[in-house]
Design a protein around this motif. Sequence first.
Motif, mmCIF file in Angstrom:
data_model
loop_
_atom_site.group_PDB
_atom_site.id
_atom_site.type_symbol
_atom_site.label_atom_id
_atom_site.label_comp_id
_atom_site.label_asym_id
_atom_site.label_seq_id
_atom_site.Cartn_x
_atom_site.Cartn_y
_atom_site.Cartn_z
ATOM 1 N N MET A 1 0.841 -1.169 0.000
ATOM 2 C CA MET A 1 0.000 0.000 0.000
ATOM 3 C C MET A 1 0.886 1.232 0.000
ATOM 4 N N LYS A 2 0.483 2.214 -0.768
ATOM 5 C CA LYS A 2 1.220 3.476 -0.857
ATOM 6 C C LYS A 2 0.370 4.567 -0.219
ATOM 7 N N VAL A 3 1.024 5.447 0.528
ATOM 8 C CA VAL A 3 0.338 6.581 1.129
ATOM 9 C C VAL A 3 0.957 7.858 0.569
ATOM 10 N N GLN A 18 -8.921 5.026 -1.429
ATOM 11 C CA GLN A 18 -9.296 4.717 -2.802
ATOM 12 C C GLN A 18 -10.651 4.015 -2.788
ATOM 13 N N CYS A 19 -11.576 4.528 -3.580
ATOM 14 C CA CYS A 19 -12.938 3.975 -3.539
ATOM 15 C C CYS A 19 -13.348 3.317 -4.850
ATOM 16 N N ALA A 20 -12.424 3.194 -5.751
ATOM 17 C CA ALA A 20 -12.729 2.601 -7.052
ATOM 18 C C ALA A 20 -11.459 1.949 -7.590
ATOM 19 N N VAL A 21 -11.618 1.145 -8.586
ATOM 20 C CA VAL A 21 -10.465 0.492 -9.197
ATOM 21 C C VAL A 21 -9.880 1.472 -10.221
ATOM 22 N N GLU A 22 -9.193 2.467 -9.701
ATOM 23 C CA GLU A 22 -8.619 3.530 -10.519
ATOM 24 C C GLU A 22 -7.168 3.738 -10.106
ATOM 25 N N PRO A 23 -6.336 4.284 -10.976
ATOM 26 C CA PRO A 23 -4.970 4.615 -10.584
ATOM 27 C C PRO A 23 -4.977 5.771 -9.579
ATOM 28 N N TRP A 24 -3.901 5.887 -8.823
ATOM 29 C CA TRP A 24 -3.845 6.878 -7.748
ATOM 30 C C TRP A 24 -4.074 8.300 -8.244
ATOM 31 N N ASP A 37 -6.563 23.144 3.104
ATOM 32 C CA ASP A 37 -6.978 23.304 4.498
ATOM 33 C C ASP A 37 -6.545 22.176 5.422
ATOM 34 N N TYR A 38 -6.115 21.043 4.866
ATOM 35 C CA TYR A 38 -5.806 19.864 5.675
ATOM 36 C C TYR A 38 -4.498 19.202 5.246
ATOM 37 N N HIS A 39 -3.931 18.445 6.173
ATOM 38 C CA HIS A 39 -2.845 17.517 5.845
ATOM 39 C C HIS A 39 -3.555 16.255 5.360
ATOM 40 N N VAL A 40 -3.440 15.963 4.086
ATOM 41 C CA VAL A 40 -4.198 14.879 3.458
ATOM 42 C C VAL A 40 -3.335 13.633 3.309
ATOM 43 N N TYR A 41 -3.894 12.511 3.735
ATOM 44 C CA TYR A 41 -3.286 11.198 3.526
ATOM 45 C C TYR A 41 -4.151 10.473 2.505
ATOM 46 N N LEU A 42 -3.575 10.118 1.381
ATOM 47 C CA LEU A 42 -4.297 9.409 0.324
ATOM 48 C C LEU A 42 -3.750 7.985 0.245
ATOM 49 N N PHE A 43 -4.542 7.023 0.732
ATOM 50 C CA PHE A 43 -4.146 5.616 0.742
ATOM 51 C C PHE A 43 -4.543 4.966 -0.577
ATOM 52 N N ILE A 44 -3.578 4.336 -1.237
ATOM 53 C CA ILE A 44 -3.838 3.654 -2.499
ATOM 54 C C ILE A 44 -3.417 2.185 -2.373
ATOM 55 N N ALA A 45 -4.339 1.298 -2.704
ATOM 56 C CA ALA A 45 -4.084 -0.143 -2.591
ATOM 57 C C ALA A 45 -3.043 -0.606 -3.604
ATOM 58 N N HIS A 48 -2.482 -0.331 -7.807
ATOM 59 C CA HIS A 48 -3.089 0.885 -8.337
ATOM 60 C C HIS A 48 -2.146 2.081 -8.225
ATOM 61 N N ASP A 49 -0.851 1.819 -8.157
ATOM 62 C CA ASP A 49 0.142 2.880 -8.112
ATOM 63 C C ASP A 49 1.276 2.517 -9.058
ATOM 64 N N GLU A 50 2.322 3.309 -9.054
ATOM 65 C CA GLU A 50 3.431 3.086 -9.980
ATOM 66 C C GLU A 50 4.493 2.140 -9.426
ATOM 67 N N LEU A 51 4.225 1.484 -8.318
ATOM 68 C CA LEU A 51 5.228 0.639 -7.668
ATOM 69 C C LEU A 51 5.319 -0.767 -8.247
ATOM 70 N N GLY A 52 4.383 -1.139 -9.101
ATOM 71 C CA GLY A 52 4.412 -2.475 -9.691
ATOM 72 C C GLY A 52 3.962 -3.567 -8.743
ATOM 73 N N THR A 53 3.210 -3.208 -7.710
ATOM 74 C CA THR A 53 2.734 -4.176 -6.727
ATOM 75 C C THR A 53 1.423 -4.804 -7.190
ATOM 76 N N GLU A 54 1.041 -5.893 -6.534
ATOM 77 C CA GLU A 54 -0.217 -6.556 -6.840
ATOM 78 C C GLU A 54 -1.110 -6.558 -5.620
ATOM 79 N N PHE A 55 -2.412 -6.376 -5.844
ATOM 80 C CA PHE A 55 -3.388 -6.406 -4.766
ATOM 81 C C PHE A 55 -3.470 -7.818 -4.183
#
Length: 68
Positions: A1-3, A18-24, A37-45, A48-55
């Motif tokens: 998982m990438k944050v 992430q709420c859909a099967v979409e790229p980050w 307005d916020y410190h945002v943390y975006l969690f991507i499974a 679905h990122d550029e790391l080449g990982t698998e769900f």
Amino acid sequence: MKVYEFGKGHTQSFVMFQCAVEPWWVFKASAEEMAKDYHVYLFIADGHDELGTEFVSLEKYGTLYRRG
């Protein structure tokens, strides 16, 4: 998982999952807007990122980020 983090200078936090099967980057514009307005943390499974990982499973992530 990438944050991805946006708006690190803010004290209040906003967490996005992430709420859909979409790229980050589909969520990037929303995260940048919230970062005004916020410190945002975006969690991507994995898979679905550029790391080449698998769900693997939701249970895997639940144990990785569990508080306690």
